[in-house]
Design a protein around this motif. Structure first.
Motif, short mmCIF file in Angstrom:
data_model
loop_
_atom_site.label_atom_id
_atom_site.label_comp_id
_atom_site.label_asym_id
_atom_site.label_seq_id
_atom_site.Cartn_x
_atom_site.Cartn_y
_atom_site.Cartn_z
N SER B 72 1.01 -1.34 -0.01
CA SER B 72 0.05 -0.09 -0.13
C SER B 72 0.90 1.16 -0.01
N PRO B 73 0.48 2.39 -0.47
CA PRO B 73 1.03 3.68 -0.30
C PRO B 73 1.76 3.73 1.29
N THR B 74 0.88 3.59 2.05
CA THR B 74 1.34 3.67 3.65
C THR B 74 2.69 2.62 3.86
N ALA B 75 2.56 1.46 3.20
CA ALA B 75 3.84 0.44 3.41
C ALA B 75 5.06 0.82 2.59
N GLN B 76 4.57 1.53 1.41
CA GLN B 76 5.74 2.10 0.46
C GLN B 76 6.54 3.21 1.36
N ALA B 77 5.66 3.93 1.87
CA ALA B 77 6.40 5.31 2.76
C ALA B 77 7.39 4.59 3.67
N VAL B 78 6.86 3.61 4.50
CA VAL B 78 7.78 3.10 5.64
C VAL B 78 8.93 2.44 4.95
N LEU B 79 8.81 1.73 3.66
CA LEU B 79 9.65 1.11 3.12
C LEU B 79 10.87 2.29 2.74
N ASP B 80 10.24 3.00 2.01
CA ASP B 80 11.13 4.43 1.71
C ASP B 80 12.09 4.53 2.70
N SER B 81 11.57 4.88 3.94
CA SER B 81 12.27 5.30 5.29
C SER B 81 13.60 4.01 5.43
N GLN B 82 12.94 2.83 5.37
CA GLN B 82 13.73 1.79 5.87
C GLN B 82 15.17 1.76 4.42
N ALA B 83 14.66 2.14 3.32
CA ALA B 83 15.78 1.98 2.33
C ALA B 83 16.69 3.01 2.64
N GLN B 84 16.32 4.16 3.24
CA GLN B 84 17.29 5.43 3.36
C GLN B 84 17.98 4.76 4.61
#
Lengths: 438, 172
Positions: B72-84
């Motif tokens: 979901s967009p919510t999950a993608q946002a968390v994963l963006d932070s994880q990737a950073q």
């Protein structure tokens, strides 16, 4: 498990009795079946050392027969005759008077070598004749329950015309601890829940054990390395090894082929789960499905030529059959809901499965061509059917709902009758019913 | 056991913050923003280069819809932070655990958990994290976060959790 058993079958002198009456018979497929009343006077102890065993053995024989739902035990309080010796003539009129259709007598002794000797005879009361020949089983005293099961198997076979399933074992997962941190151990028990022994400790998760065709080995999924992998365990010495599979893959849902040397299972690479086949001798690995969908829970036909499995390639979990070498599968399940964990019956005629529909779980059976689907159970969570050696009974896992929910083992006839819980000390799941023991 | 329970409790709080009641932990609760979830825990004193910071400030968990592995967009946002975080802390590796709720057969749920962990892995790789630092793992329905049998619990159990560790241990 550890005891070495050598059963010696000895035929008594048999004098055929002439009778014109209908032979004693239960036709299992009869939809209006009435349990057959039978009498089992406590087996005679013929030596003092047999006192500990005789009554317990006849009790297990009676429990085995009653547990099928096909037989009804007549209370010993109703008996008119007493059987004072194994050799004494049967007073048929006394047994007819209490409507015992079958009479089982037996005697137990411990011989000079310390071995337990169990003899029995089966009588067709209304025909006034012995049914079959007297049989004798010899084994270690530790094996008294097995000898009782063998007596019951012989009775079942003579009366139904089909082989029994009492002298068989079940490998399963014993569960303790809270739902969010369950400790799981592989365990093995007699078909009726007696003699539980543990095959692994609970240091890592173990799932879904599967017996080899002869019951000497078990395949299961274990997390010893932290990742799910298929293991092969030797029941006699509890030695185990992971199957040699490509590095970095996860594997689960194993099952033996009828040859005992070929195994099939799911292997996951890059998030995609397909079915693979491994030859345990050569280590040769073959990929049998190749789709981006989930393919899992493979099970061989009894002749080893075909595999039934589940796939969500259509969008939901459904059942498919393919050649044992892979190739294009044909879908066999078309009802509403999701179908999983198909298992081919040992008779070859039916596929047992788990079905999810309308928020409930069911154990069901269908013909191999997908026709005549029958749901046998319904609950919050029923799953993972396994067949009795004769293809007449299914055991499965039933899990109760909620934070305190826990699984237990159940059995049910393929007619949907005789639903029973199998008593185990701890919560229990994932039964795999082994073969009738030699 | 005690430490496990405590960890489960913290994760349960994070899960609850992520999907049911964003107001419960104040303005910055919930895993909905690109800043990630902190579940109301004071993370200001955590060293940003530690796994504790990753777990509590970045957010180690994403959730999924029933029988789905799409992010979901919510999950993608968390994963963006994880990737950073992973790119800023290159000495760490991660195992991504995929989990399912109990509404499914054991085998299917193992495969579904594998799909979910792979979806997270693929997304992190697409954001620049080296695939060699990530390994996927499925638990199917074997390790629920919340033990009840209602959708509120199931929603928390349908998850992928990124477990950070130092070095290359456990990752091949």
């Amino acid at each position: 498990m550890r005891f070495i058993l050598a059963f010696i079958l000895a035929l008594f002198i048999f004098i055929p009795a002439v009778s014109a009456a209908e032979p004693l018979r239960i036709v299992i497929d009869n939809p209006n079946i009435e349990p057959m009343p039978f009498a089992t006077p406590a087996f005679q102890a013929e030596t003092p050392a047999a006192n500990d065993y005789a009554a317990r053995i006849s009790r297990v024989v009676a429990d085995d027969l009653v547990g099928t739902g096909l037989f009804r035990e007549i209370s010993q309080d109703a008996y008119i005759s007493t059987v004072s010796s194994f050799a004494s003539p049967i007073q048929y009129a006394d047994w007819r008077a209490i409507n015992a259709q079958a009479l089982i007598t037996g005697a137990v002794s411990v011989d000079a070598g310390g071995r337990l000797v169990v003899k029995f005879r089966l009588y067709d009361v209304f025909s006034g004749a012995e049914m079959g020949e007297g049989l004798q089983f010899v084994g270690s005293t530790d094996a008294w329950r097995r000898m009782a099961h063998k007596v019951a198997d012989a009775v079942y076979e003579r009366i139904t015309g089909e082989s029994g399933y009492f002298d068989s074992r079940v490998v399963f997962v014993s569960e303790t601890g809270p739902k969010d941190n369950r400790a799981k151990r592989l365990a093995i028990m007699d078909y009726d829940g007696a003699n539980i022994q543990y095959l692994t400790d609970s240091s890592s998760i173990v799932l879904a054990p599967r017996f080899s065709p002869t019951g000497d080995r078990v395949l299961y999924t274990g997390y010893e390395t932290g990742f799910p992998q298929v293991y092969l365990l030797d029941v006699a010495n509890v030695g185990r090894r992971a199957l040699q599979l490509p590095e970095g893959t996860m594997s689960f849902a194993p099952r033996f082929a009828p040859d005992g040397q070929t195994v099939v299972f799911s292997l996951t690479t890059g998030g995609n789960t397909d079915i693979y086949r491994l030859n345990l001798n050569s280590g040769a690995l073959a990929r049998l499905t190749n789709s981006p969908a989930i393919e899992t829970a493979p099970s061989f036909s009894p002749d080893g030529s075909q595999i039934v499995f589940e796939s969500d390639r259509s969008g939901t979990q459904q059942l498919y059959i393919m050649s044992a070498n892979g190739g294009e599968p044909r879908r066999i399940s078309f009802g509403t809901g999701r179908y999983g964990t198909p298992v081919w019956s040992p008779r070859g005629d039916l596929i047992a499965f788990t079905k999810q529909a309308g928020g409930r779980f069911h154990i069901g059976v269908m013909n191999v061509d997908g026709n005549r689907e029958r749901l046998l159970t319904a609950s919050f969570l029923d799953e993972g059917p396994t067949w009795s050696p004769n293809g007449r009974v299914i055991k499965f896992t039933r899990e109760t709902q909620g934070a305190g929910g826990a699984p237990s083992l159940y059995s049910v006839d393929i007619s949907g009758r005789n639903l029973r819980r199998i008593r185990t000390d701890n919560a229990a799941s994932d039964p795999s019913w082994g073969p009738l023991q030699p | 056991m005690n430490t496990f329970k405590k960890a489960a409790l913290v994760m349960a709080l994070l899960g609850a913050a992520a999907c049911t009641n964003p107001d419960r932990f104040g303005e910055n609760g919930g895993a909905n923003g690109p800043g990630g979830a902190n579940g109301g825990i004071d993370t200001s004193r955590l060293d940003p280069a530690t796994p504790e910071y990753f777990n509590e400030a970045v957010g180690n968990t994403v959730n999924f819809a029933v029988d789905q592995s799409t992010l979901s967009p919510t999950a993608q946002a968390v994963l963006d932070s994880q990737a950073q975080w992973l790119m800023a802390n290159p000495t760490y590796v991660a195992i991504i655990e995929g989990h399912a709720d109990e509404q499914g057969t054991r085998e299917y749920n193992l495969a579904l958990g594998a799909r979910r962990s792979a979806a997270v892995r693929d997304y992190l790789v697409s954001q620049g994290v080296a695939g060699s630092r990530l390994r996927t793992l499925t638990y199917g329905k074997e390790r629920p976060l919340a033990a009840c049998s209602t959708e509120a619990c199931y929603a928390q159990n349908r998850r992928a959790v990124t477990i950070i560790s130092a070095g290359s241990a456990g990752v091949s």
